[in-house]
Design a protein around this motif. Structure first.
Motif, mmCIF file in Angstrom:
data_model
loop_
_atom_site.group_PDB
_atom_site.id
_atom_site.type_symbol
_atom_site.label_atom_id
_atom_site.label_comp_id
_atom_site.label_asym_id
_atom_site.label_seq_id
_atom_site.Cartn_x
_atom_site.Cartn_y
_atom_site.Cartn_z
ATOM 1 N N GLY A 269 0.795 -1.216 0.000
ATOM 2 C CA GLY A 269 0.000 0.000 0.000
ATOM 3 C C GLY A 269 0.826 1.264 0.000
ATOM 4 O O GLY A 269 0.363 2.320 0.457
ATOM 5 N N TYR A 270 2.048 1.194 -0.527
ATOM 6 C CA TYR A 270 2.924 2.372 -0.523
ATOM 7 C C TYR A 270 2.257 3.530 -1.261
ATOM 8 O O TYR A 270 1.754 3.373 -2.367
ATOM 9 N N ASP A 271 2.303 4.691 -0.635
ATOM 10 C CA ASP A 271 1.628 5.865 -1.191
ATOM 11 C C ASP A 271 2.498 7.112 -0.990
ATOM 12 O O ASP A 271 2.009 8.169 -0.620
ATOM 13 N N GLY A 272 3.788 6.959 -1.244
ATOM 14 C CA GLY A 272 4.715 8.057 -1.015
ATOM 15 C C GLY A 272 5.385 8.532 -2.288
ATOM 16 O O GLY A 272 4.915 8.258 -3.397
ATOM 17 N N PRO A 273 6.489 9.247 -2.139
ATOM 18 C CA PRO A 273 7.185 9.806 -3.300
ATOM 19 C C PRO A 273 7.939 8.751 -4.097
ATOM 20 O O PRO A 273 7.983 7.567 -3.727
ATOM 21 N N LEU A 274 8.527 9.207 -5.186
ATOM 22 C CA LEU A 274 9.320 8.381 -6.096
ATOM 23 C C LEU A 274 10.271 7.454 -5.343
ATOM 24 O O LEU A 274 10.883 7.858 -4.353
ATOM 25 N N VAL A 275 10.391 6.202 -5.830
ATOM 26 C CA VAL A 275 11.272 5.214 -5.201
ATOM 27 C C VAL A 275 12.257 4.660 -6.223
ATOM 28 O O VAL A 275 11.857 4.147 -7.276
ATOM 29 N N ASN A 276 13.556 4.766 -5.913
ATOM 30 C CA ASN A 276 14.578 4.101 -6.726
ATOM 31 C C ASN A 276 14.512 2.595 -6.511
ATOM 32 O O ASN A 276 14.349 2.138 -5.376
ATOM 33 N N ILE A 277 14.686 1.846 -7.599
ATOM 34 C CA ILE A 277 14.771 0.387 -7.491
ATOM 35 C C ILE A 277 16.064 -0.066 -8.163
ATOM 36 O O ILE A 277 16.225 0.062 -9.381
ATOM 37 N N GLY A 278 16.986 -0.545 -7.358
ATOM 38 C CA GLY A 278 18.275 -0.995 -7.867
ATOM 39 C C GLY A 278 18.903 -1.961 -6.884
ATOM 40 O O GLY A 278 18.250 -2.479 -5.982
ATOM 41 N N VAL A 279 20.217 -2.179 -7.065
ATOM 42 C CA VAL A 279 20.943 -3.100 -6.196
ATOM 43 C C VAL A 279 21.906 -2.369 -5.268
ATOM 44 O O VAL A 279 22.456 -2.960 -4.335
ATOM 45 N N GLY A 280 22.177 -1.086 -5.535
ATOM 46 C CA GLY A 280 23.071 -0.311 -4.691
ATOM 47 C C GLY A 280 24.538 -0.580 -4.927
ATOM 48 O O GLY A 280 25.387 -0.247 -4.089
ATOM 49 N N ASP A 281 24.879 -1.167 -6.070
ATOM 50 C CA ASP A 281 26.268 -1.466 -6.412
ATOM 51 C C ASP A 281 26.421 -1.340 -7.920
ATOM 52 O O ASP A 281 25.446 -1.540 -8.663
ATOM 53 N N ASP A 282 27.637 -1.018 -8.391
ATOM 54 C CA ASP A 282 27.835 -0.858 -9.833
ATOM 55 C C ASP A 282 29.156 -1.465 -10.281
ATOM 56 O O ASP A 282 30.001 -1.846 -9.465
ATOM 57 N N VAL A 283 29.312 -1.587 -11.601
ATOM 58 C CA VAL A 283 30.530 -2.113 -12.216
ATOM 59 C C VAL A 283 30.862 -1.244 -13.420
ATOM 60 O O VAL A 283 30.000 -0.536 -13.948
#
Length: 350
Positions: A269-283
């Motif tokens: 029921g999330y009803d808030g602002p924009l949410v990033n979806i990732g893994v939190g790591d990069d290459v």
């Protein structure tokens, strides 16, 4: 979400939409509504309005969009801004007119400023200049996010936007004129592997499955195309040529992890602002190429063409907000790329 709630997934034949449909099935949701492009043209506002008015879904996932890599974004600038604006306007407004209270709009991390501080927080949106090659697509997606916010403010809707990082996995696009970096790597290494094995028949079969092979890549494979379209070996294959310097850093998320995050947020029921979806790591792209090369089993040479553009220097999402909402991605990159390659070998299924 109730298990019998009516859920419309727009773009169910694409990589993201099909993953959301799979996740909903895993969670035992029994009333998922989908429409193919032949049944519902999302560019047709009247058709979308009539569909929403007739079906009146309880929840909507907007996973339909025109997408591509650096080349496609830069080449088809008019199409990218027009089609994405039109699709999302039709879906969001028609959902509102049909009384849909809950909707999730999928943006893309490439719409953040080109030189945003790293890792990128949700608040950095619209704080700097965009990557020029990606600007039309980015502006369209930003408009979709702001449209959701505006409808929430004016009409009291609960239209949530999520910002996925670079995605890969089942049902990805491997068209070398339009694909993103990871599927392009998988296909280039696979073709090179076939070329080094002398398997011209296999290369021809791959072309019929995933689209025409550009001339420069044919040349690197040591092939020429005859007047009748047949591929013929002309020389020994050369190295795999990759765009840029290999130094830009990117984050990669297995698409089923994205789908799980989207369904998790909707169920919660999330009803808030924009949410990033990732893994939190990069290459780096060079490191990524090594992962893809190993997954495919290609043992030849790789050369980076530094005359080609790199795009944004780095793009890593801050996923603190997502983690605070109880979700973390679980697929390791090497395992995910192996799964993606196994899916690639199976061919397009939908």
């Amino acid at each position: 979400m109730e298990l019998n709630a009516k859920i419309f997934v727009a773009g169910h034949r694409g990589m993201v939409g099909s993953a959301i449909v799979r996740r909903l099935a895993e969670r035992s949701f029994s009333n998922v509504v989908v429409r193919s492009r032949t049944d519902l043209n999302l560019l047709d506002s009247a058709a979308v309005r009539d569909f929403m008015a007739s079906e009146r879904p309880d929840y909507v996932f907007v996973a339909a969009a025109k997408v591509g890599g650096i080349l496609a974004n830069n080449l088809y600038r008019g199409q990218f801004i027009y089609e994405n604006l039109t699709i999302q306007n039709n879906l969001i407004h028609s959902a509102h007119m049909a009384g849909v209270q809950r909707l999730m709009f999928l943006g893309s991390s490439c719409i953040y400023p080109k030189l945003a501080p790293q890792p990128i927080k949700e608040d950095y949106l619209l704080t700097g200049l965009l990557e020029p090659t990606n600007e039309p697509y980015a502006i369209a997606k930003i408009a979709g996010i702001k449209m959701c916010e505006a409808y929430n403010a004016q009409y009291g809707r609960q239209y949530v936007s999520v910002m996925p990082t670079n995605l890969y996995g089942p049902n990805d696009s491997y068209d070398l004129n339009n694909s993103h970096v990871l599927p392009a790597l998988i296909r280039k290494f696979h073709l090179a592997k076939l070329a080094h094995a002398g398997d011209v028949t296999g290369i021809a079969a791959d072309e019929s499955r995933y689209g025409a092979i550009p001339g420069d890549i044919l040349q690197s494979l040591g092939l020429v195309r005859e007047a009748d379209g047949a591929l013929v070996k002309a020389s020994e294959p050369g190295p795999v040529l990759l765009w840029g310097t290999g130094t830009p850093r990117r984050e990669f998320l297995y698409v089923d992890d994205l789908a799980s995050a989207c369904v998790h947020l909707m169920e919660a029921g999330y009803d808030g602002p924009l949410v990033n979806i990732g893994v939190g790591d990069d290459v780096t792209i060079r490191e990524l190429s090594e992962v893809a090369k190993a997954a495919v089993g290609y043992s030849g040479e790789v050369v980076f063409d530094v005359t080609k553009p790199d795009g944004t220097p780095r793009k890593l999402l801050d996923v603190g907000r997502l983690e605070s909402l109880g979700f973390e991605a679980g697929m390791p990159l090497a395992d995910g790329v192996r799964l993606a390659y196994a899916d690639y070998l199976q061919g397009k299924k939908i």
